[in-house]
Design a protein around this motif. Structure first.
Motif, short mmCIF file in Angstrom:
data_model
loop_
_atom_site.label_atom_id
_atom_site.label_comp_id
_atom_site.label_asym_id
_atom_site.label_seq_id
_atom_site.Cartn_x
_atom_site.Cartn_y
_atom_site.Cartn_z
N THR A 172 7.08 -5.39 -41.98
CA THR A 172 6.94 -4.06 -42.57
C THR A 172 5.55 -3.49 -42.30
N ASP A 173 4.54 -4.29 -42.53
CA ASP A 173 3.17 -3.84 -42.33
C ASP A 173 2.91 -3.50 -40.86
N SER A 174 3.37 -4.36 -39.96
CA SER A 174 3.11 -4.17 -38.54
C SER A 174 3.80 -2.92 -38.00
N PHE A 175 5.08 -2.77 -38.32
CA PHE A 175 5.81 -1.63 -37.77
C PHE A 175 5.49 -0.33 -38.50
N ALA A 176 5.09 -0.42 -39.75
CA ALA A 176 4.63 0.79 -40.44
C ALA A 176 3.37 1.32 -39.75
N TYR A 177 2.51 0.42 -39.32
CA TYR A 177 1.30 0.82 -38.60
C TYR A 177 1.64 1.41 -37.24
N GLY A 204 8.74 1.32 -40.88
CA GLY A 204 8.51 -0.09 -41.17
C GLY A 204 9.65 -0.70 -41.95
N ALA A 208 12.18 -3.38 -40.17
CA ALA A 208 12.15 -4.71 -40.79
C ALA A 208 13.55 -5.12 -41.23
N SER A 250 10.54 -4.94 -48.59
CA SER A 250 9.61 -4.15 -47.77
C SER A 250 8.86 -3.14 -48.63
#
Length: 306
Positions: A172-177, A204, A208, A250
């Motif tokens: 979640t953190d990676s794809f939100a970024y 994200g 996810a 998430s």
């Protein structure tokens, strides 16, 4: 006449382009070995790692609010590690409410006997961080040992739940970024975390959830190939359940990340520490999953344990 200029000697060893790259490689390597320990059900190793991480995060939070009392930090860290290890070695104390009350009294007493160094805020931060973080980190141990809770589970289910917790937090953190960086236009919480966007958050969560369905499918294939068993049996309903569970986790992950950002803004710091160059401290890396694992454990206990 030419002057001979000596070129600087290159230092021996492995070098990275920046500190963050080196720290990332170290984190990923440790995570791989940790997951191997989870798969092999090496509970003592898992418990010691969780206790160390929890204690480090606890100390970082206490120092973040301005406390430098070695006595206060030492008591909080000892209580934190003690609880995590008690869960890991199946020696969790009974009447936990009584022990928590006595623990709170001890910490508050320090504000009387050492009031020049320890304030009420320091004592309450120590109490909350040690109690909350130790429980959060112990939930990973509980999930890995979910087969001990009910005969309906096997250890393979526990391995998957641990992987699911990590996936929901970090995917979640990676794809939100990544999504926010490419498509983000509307700020989500500009006063807390200016770089986070609504588009990034939605991206994200969605990505996810889809990846978690794929990860579950992979776990089923691997389990059937090597051990002739699947995660939570062969029911196809689990693929429907994993989507709302992933969405909830998430969202919880993002709340955990923002809660840590609020604390850092309140006390005026960028990172909790610099133990992981380029990443910050233990709490900076594990803030989101300190929310995810307790919620995941609650979901399993409330909705799936018969």
């Amino acid at each position: 006449m030419f002057m001979n200029s000596k070129s600087p000697k290159k230092k021996k060893g492995i070098h990275f382009k920046n500190e963050r790259t080196g720290s990332t490689i170290i984190i990923c390597t440790v995570l791989v070995f940790f997951m191997i320990a989870v798969m092999m059900n090496l509970t003592p190793v898992i418990s010691l790692v969780m206790a160390a991480l929890s204690a480090a995060a606890c100390a970082e939070v206490i120092k973040a609010v301005g406390s430098r009392s070695k006595l206060l930090i030492g008591l909080a860290v000892a209580a934190d590690m003690g609880y995590v290890l008690s869960v890991g070695f199946a020696a969790e104390p009974k009447n936990i409410g009584v022990w928590l009350s006595l623990y709170a009294i001890v910490l508050l007493s320090l504000t009387v006997f050492d009031h020049k160094k320890i304030t009420f805020i320091h004592a309450m931060t120590a109490f909350f961080s040690s109690a909350a973080l130790s429980y959060a980190f112990s939930c990973l141990i509980r999930l890995n040992g979910i087969y001990l809770l009910s005969d309906q589970f096997i250890h393979y289910d526990g391995i998957y739940l641990v992987a699911l917790g990590f996936a929901c937090a970090w995917l979640t953190d990676s794809f939100a970024y990544l999504v926010g960086k490419r498509f983000g236009k509307h700020k989500m919480c500009p006063e807390i975390s200016p770089k986070k966007t609504i588009e990034g958050a939605v991206g994200g969560v969605v990505i996810a959830a889809l990846l978690n369905v794929f990860i579950l499918f992979c776990f089923d294939l691997i389990g059937m190939h090597f051990w002739q068993q699947q995660v939570f049996g062969d029911s196809s309903m689990k693929y429907l359940y994993i989507i709302p569970i992933s969405v909830v986790l998430s969202c919880v992950s993002m709340v955990g990340d923002l809660a840590a950002s609020v604390l850092k803004r309140n006390v005026g710091i960028k990172d909790f520490s610099n133990i992981l160059p380029g990443h910050g401290g233990i709490m900076d890396r594990f803030d989101s999953w300190s929310f995810v694992f307790p919620v995941l454990y609650a979901i399993v206990r409330l909705f799936f344990v018969k």
